[in-house]
Design a protein around this motif. Structure first.
Motif, mmCIF file in Angstrom:
data_model
loop_
_atom_site.group_PDB
_atom_site.id
_atom_site.type_symbol
_atom_site.label_atom_id
_atom_site.label_comp_id
_atom_site.label_asym_id
_atom_site.label_seq_id
_atom_site.Cartn_x
_atom_site.Cartn_y
_atom_site.Cartn_z
ATOM 1 N N ASP A 197 0.826 -1.206 0.000
ATOM 2 C CA ASP A 197 0.000 0.000 0.000
ATOM 3 C C ASP A 197 0.863 1.260 0.000
ATOM 4 O OD1 ASP A 197 -2.187 -1.642 0.051
ATOM 5 O OD2 ASP A 197 -2.499 -1.479 2.221
ATOM 6 N N PHE A 198 1.959 1.217 0.781
ATOM 7 C CA PHE A 198 2.861 2.369 0.806
ATOM 8 C C PHE A 198 3.513 2.571 -0.553
ATOM 9 C CE2 PHE A 198 7.270 3.816 1.168
ATOM 10 C CZ PHE A 198 7.061 5.091 1.671
ATOM 11 N N ALA A 199 3.943 1.479 -1.187
ATOM 12 C CA ALA A 199 4.594 1.599 -2.488
ATOM 13 C C ALA A 199 3.645 2.190 -3.523
ATOM 14 C CB ALA A 199 5.097 0.228 -2.946
ATOM 15 N N ALA A 245 6.977 13.116 -4.377
ATOM 16 C CA ALA A 245 7.821 12.140 -3.692
ATOM 17 C C ALA A 245 8.702 11.389 -4.690
ATOM 18 C CB ALA A 245 6.951 11.164 -2.903
ATOM 19 N N VAL A 246 8.154 11.042 -5.840
ATOM 20 C CA VAL A 246 8.934 10.321 -6.846
ATOM 21 C C VAL A 246 10.056 11.207 -7.393
ATOM 22 C CG1 VAL A 246 8.842 9.245 -9.124
ATOM 23 C CG2 VAL A 246 7.023 8.805 -7.455
ATOM 24 N N ILE A 247 9.720 12.460 -7.712
ATOM 25 C CA ILE A 247 10.741 13.377 -8.232
ATOM 26 C C ILE A 247 11.834 13.594 -7.195
ATOM 27 C CG2 ILE A 247 11.166 15.739 -9.013
ATOM 28 C CD1 ILE A 247 8.369 15.746 -10.207
ATOM 29 N N GLY A 248 11.443 13.822 -5.947
ATOM 30 C CA GLY A 248 12.427 14.030 -4.895
ATOM 31 C C GLY A 248 13.323 12.824 -4.703
ATOM 32 N N SER A 249 12.744 11.628 -4.712
ATOM 33 C CA SER A 249 13.554 10.421 -4.535
ATOM 34 C C SER A 249 14.521 10.230 -5.699
ATOM 35 C CB SER A 249 12.646 9.205 -4.385
ATOM 36 O OG SER A 249 11.869 9.010 -5.560
ATOM 37 N N VAL A 250 14.110 10.594 -6.901
ATOM 38 C CA VAL A 250 14.998 10.477 -8.061
ATOM 39 C C VAL A 250 16.182 11.438 -7.917
ATOM 40 C CG1 VAL A 250 15.181 10.888 -10.545
ATOM 41 C CG2 VAL A 250 13.221 9.636 -9.632
ATOM 42 N N GLY A 281 6.397 14.597 0.365
ATOM 43 C CA GLY A 281 5.642 13.451 -0.130
ATOM 44 C C GLY A 281 5.377 12.424 0.964
ATOM 45 N N LEU A 282 6.382 12.129 1.782
ATOM 46 C CA LEU A 282 6.185 11.187 2.885
ATOM 47 C C LEU A 282 5.171 11.718 3.889
ATOM 48 C CD1 LEU A 282 9.850 10.012 3.550
ATOM 49 C CD2 LEU A 282 8.040 8.773 2.353
ATOM 50 N N ARG A 283 5.199 13.009 4.139
ATOM 51 C CA ARG A 283 4.220 13.597 5.061
ATOM 52 C C ARG A 283 2.808 13.436 4.519
ATOM 53 N NH1 ARG A 283 4.300 19.763 4.918
ATOM 54 N NH2 ARG A 283 3.361 19.153 2.916
#
Length: 303
Positions: free
Chosen positions: A31-33, A42-47, A292-294
């Protein structure tokens, strides 16, 4: 005549799939994924963060020059030979930025990890036990927060002496109140829950309640704040380096590179632009990831 209430058999594969799907247990990781991949920021930041992590790991492989070796090509403009140009000593700026990512990420990770451990422990004790422990720890946090964080870091480094390790210690200390107060507020909320009251009622020891019941339910906001504080730590180490209190030459720390390039801003602006852009992208990546995590972990943001 009484007849049994017999459930009709499943007659097609669609109904079978629906029944099997409804009986599957929830998978928090899955669910988190899914929520993470649906969150664009969140995806852009993680990249962005992943790019700098890869650069830091593969620095010796992807850089053709030694970051400490001067050359006759001083203040050379960006070219095919030197992608980001060279500094006043002829050192390749791209190479120094790539190696500088190692310093920024290492200092950020170690300092924030130390802040989380110490601050969470103090907040846990203050929130659970209260009384004089809470008063003492809370007043300590208030005193530390009364000073601007960068000024407090400068004061700590001034007492310990310039250097990267002392800058790391200073950044860890100034971030302790942030995690301490966050953990305290979370503990005050969790310890009033029914499962904690039930644990107390059956005579469970305080240490077991703290480590097995309260602490696991307080990690989510700490993790989110840690991601956001990582971005702050990158800025703080760059600020200390810019003031000459952080990494010392010839270490390729981004703030130190900005400081060395001040006199060449008009003559060779690339000497300041590229280190500044590296800081900006790194901070942006961690901020986007933290936001994004928040949003993912906050139930109110899921509505």
């Amino acid at each position: 005549m009484q007849t049994d209430n017999v459930q009709p058999p499943v007659t097609n594969l669609a109904e079978a799939g629906a029944v099997s799907h409804s009986t599957q247990p929830d998978n928090p990781a899955r669910d988190f994924a899914r929520a993470f991949l649906r969150h664009r920021s969140a995806v852009i930041g993680s990249v962005l963060v992943l790019i700098f992590i890869i650069l830091a790991i593969l620095a010796p492989v992807i850089t053709p020059y030694d970051y400490t070796e001067p050359s006759p090509d001083a203040l050379a403009a960006p070219s095919a030979e030197h992608w980001f140009g060279t500094d006043d000593l002829g050192r390749d700026i791209f190479t120094r930025i790539v190696y500088g990512s190692r310093i920024s990420l290492w200092v950020g990770f170690i300092s924030i990890a130390g802040s989380i451990v110490v601050g969470s422990l103090l907040g846990l004790l203050a929130g659970y036990y209260g009384k004089w422990q809470d008063t003492l720890i809370s007043r300590l946090f208030d005193i530390m927060l009364a000073f601007p964080s960068i000024l407090l870091a400068i004061a700590i480094v001034a007492m310990l002496g310039p250097g990267l390790n002392n800058a790391l210690i200073a950044i860890a200390i100034i971030n302790i109140p942030t995690f301490g107060r966050l953990m305290r507020s979370r503990v005050l909320s969790v310890k009033a829950e029914d499962f904690v009251l039930a644990a107390r009622a059956i005579g469970m020891k305080n240490s077991r309640i703290l480590w097995h019941h309260i602490l696991p339910n307080c990690w989510t906001p700490i993790m989110v704040q840690g991601t956001l504080s990582f971005a702050t730590a990158v800025i703080e180490v760059a600020a200390l380096g810019f003031l000459g209190l952080g990494a010392q030459p010839p270490d390729p720390e981004w703030g130190t590179m900005l400081s060395d390039a001040r006199d060449y801003l008009q003559l060779a602006p690339w000497t300041m632009v590229f280190p500044g852009v590296a800081i900006m992208i790194t901070v942006l990546g961690f901020n986007l990831l933290g936001d994004g995590l928040r949003d993912i972990f906050d139930p109110r943001m899921k509505q």
